[in-house]
Motif scaffolding. Sequence first.
Motif, PDB file in Angstrom:
ATOM      1  N   THR A   9       8.302  16.663  95.965  1.00 47.04           N
ATOM      2  CA  THR A   9       7.343  15.737  95.676  1.00 47.04           C
ATOM      3  C   THR A   9       7.694  14.287  95.023  1.00 47.04           C
ATOM      4  O   THR A   9       7.005  13.342  95.001  1.00 47.04           O
ATOM      5  N   LEU A  12       8.216  12.100  97.802  1.00 45.90           N
ATOM      6  CA  LEU A  12       6.759  11.309  98.242  1.00 45.90           C
ATOM      7  C   LEU A  12       6.136  10.335  97.236  1.00 45.90           C
ATOM      8  O   LEU A  12       5.569   9.122  97.470  1.00 45.90           O
ATOM      9  N   ILE A  13       6.232  10.750  95.785  1.00 51.98           N
ATOM     10  CA  ILE A  13       5.728   9.753  94.673  1.00 51.98           C
ATOM     11  C   ILE A  13       6.767   8.566  94.928  1.00 51.98           C
ATOM     12  O   ILE A  13       6.347   7.506  94.710  1.00 51.98           O
ATOM     13  N   SER A  39       7.633  18.675 104.969  1.00 52.15           N
ATOM     14  CA  SER A  39       7.506  18.753 103.340  1.00 52.15           C
ATOM     15  C   SER A  39       6.825  20.230 103.398  1.00 52.15           C
ATOM     16  O   SER A  39       6.790  20.710 104.273  1.00 52.15           O
ATOM     17  N   GLU A  44       2.410  18.616  98.738  1.00 50.81           N
ATOM     18  CA  GLU A  44       1.609  17.433  99.256  1.00 50.81           C
ATOM     19  C   GLU A  44       0.251  17.650  98.155  1.00 50.81           C
ATOM     20  O   GLU A  44      -0.246  16.784  97.542  1.00 50.81           O
ATOM     21  N   TYR A  47       1.598  15.955  95.128  1.00 51.57           N
ATOM     22  CA  TYR A  47       1.645  14.628  95.313  1.00 51.57           C
ATOM     23  C   TYR A  47       0.291  14.052  95.274  1.00 51.57           C
ATOM     24  O   TYR A  47      -0.071  13.088  94.524  1.00 51.57           O
ATOM     25  N   THR A  50      -1.179  13.727  91.795  1.00 51.12           N
ATOM     26  CA  THR A  50      -0.261  12.741  90.849  1.00 51.12           C
ATOM     27  C   THR A  50      -0.779  11.357  91.558  1.00 51.12           C
ATOM     28  O   THR A  50      -1.020  10.408  90.587  1.00 51.12           O
ATOM     29  N   ALA A  51      -0.854  11.252  92.786  1.00 51.93           N
ATOM     30  CA  ALA A  51      -1.297   9.840  93.190  1.00 51.93           C
ATOM     31  C   ALA A  51      -2.846   9.508  92.887  1.00 51.93           C
ATOM     32  O   ALA A  51      -2.857   8.194  92.439  1.00 51.93           O
ATOM     33  N   LYS A 136       1.437   6.725 102.362  1.00 51.97           N
ATOM     34  CA  LYS A 136       1.106   7.991 102.763  1.00 51.97           C
ATOM     35  C   LYS A 136       1.001   8.159 104.144  1.00 51.97           C
ATOM     36  O   LYS A 136       1.301   9.178 104.745  1.00 51.97           O
TER      37      LYS A 136
END
Lengths: 218, 279
Positions: A9, A12-13, A39, A44, A47, A50-51, A136
Amino acid sequence: MTQIGYLDTGVLIGFCLTVDSHHEPCSEYLSTRPDEIYSGERVEREYDNTAETVVQRYTGGVRRHRVAVQSSSYTGELGPSDLRELQRSHLAPDNPTRDTIAELYDQLPQVVYVDTVVDYLRKLERDIEQMALNRKDTLDDAIVDYWCCDDSHPEVRSAVDLHEPDLTICVEGHDLAETIGGTVELATANPTDFVDEGTDTTIESATALSGVVDCTTA
Amino acid sequence: MVPKTVFHKFWSLSDRYAEAEFDTELGVPRYWYKYGELVDEQSVDSGFFVAPSAPWGGQAYKPVYDEGDGEFDLGRREQQVIEQTVEWALDQFDQWSARKLEAHQYRKHAPNEFIRSYSELRERLQYTGLDEQVPLSVYEPDGPDTNREVVFELLDQTVAAYPTEDPAFEPLSDAFFRWEDTARLLIEQERDFARLEVFLDEFVQVVSEAVLRFQFADGVDQERVAEWRTDGEACLERFESTLAERRSELLREREQSGVLQSVSATYDEMVLDDLTNDE
């Protein structure tokens, strides 16, 4: 043998949500090291949560200040003292983007129209949201699959000392490596969780993963 | 015989007149909705009219004459007020279309300046055909696009008029300010006024269902108001997800402005600090 990067993660972040600091090393890793990128489904999901929180928090902060400026009594041209006063009276102390907005004010010309200030704030808000979306999309195009594993792999769970969600992320990576073969390394931007205190060595010995790589220093 | 929308507006305007002019509450259950102020038929005894299907596809409202006056159990004063009010209403609004009555309601009786503001933008988009009119100035190098400017100014007015202090509008505020910026983005990127009209209409629908219908209801059955309130929450949720999709579509097509890049160090520090603290 195919070199496969399995992203956690943090990668990705770092890639999608920071402008430069973690984006650049993660981007460098993705473009140079693995032949294929994977991944995990859990990654995902983590992520996405969080996103959504991060983007909403910051765009919301910028928007709140922008609306306060638009609804204020300030009109026309503003000089340096007006801009200081505008921040003092309309940039709330609990605004999560306070420092970023203050930095933006520092970069404004000495004399500026209120409408221009509003315009800059709109651009900042849109840039934050758009950056996350575009990056993304780029990652989704590069990632072969967000691996989903049905097997709980109790042998891995008992051998590796990780907390959730990191444990499931590690298990998904192990399942991927076991299923598709090749050299699968766990790429992380969270060395505290996956590298420090010998965690990387444990993961290497207890799973089918070939090792752990810290993208931020790789 | 009149169409439903005309009948409703006529009825609500008359009730307002009776209240303002004669200080008499006739108890007509009124509420605000997308098309102005309407009457909640379910909250009244509707035995004095029939509303069969009309040739134009809606309903035609006709009075039932054999319903004796006595059925309504009115005092002499109320009867006089009603008669004078009907006279006034006929004198004022006879032959007015539903559209004209709606514009009149928005101008004279909108519950606040914000509602008046967005209705002004709506009227402008509906009736002036901004799409077809290309101002000569757009052919000049760097000339102003006056149609765009008109829309931006009206959007600015709606932002300035938004009742941020009114708790009734609090649940809608984030969706509104996001909607407004998205509307602006739509015009900046696509200059598509017809699409903006649809987009505004969707917003007016959500204001109506998530705020107006139950916040500005007078004399409507309480159970029905409670039902509207619950439906309003679901309506706002649906709108928020549609809005997020539209906004993402537009942002994906946009060029980064460079403003975020110019404050990247401070921004990144904030993101990483917050994420570390959240863990």
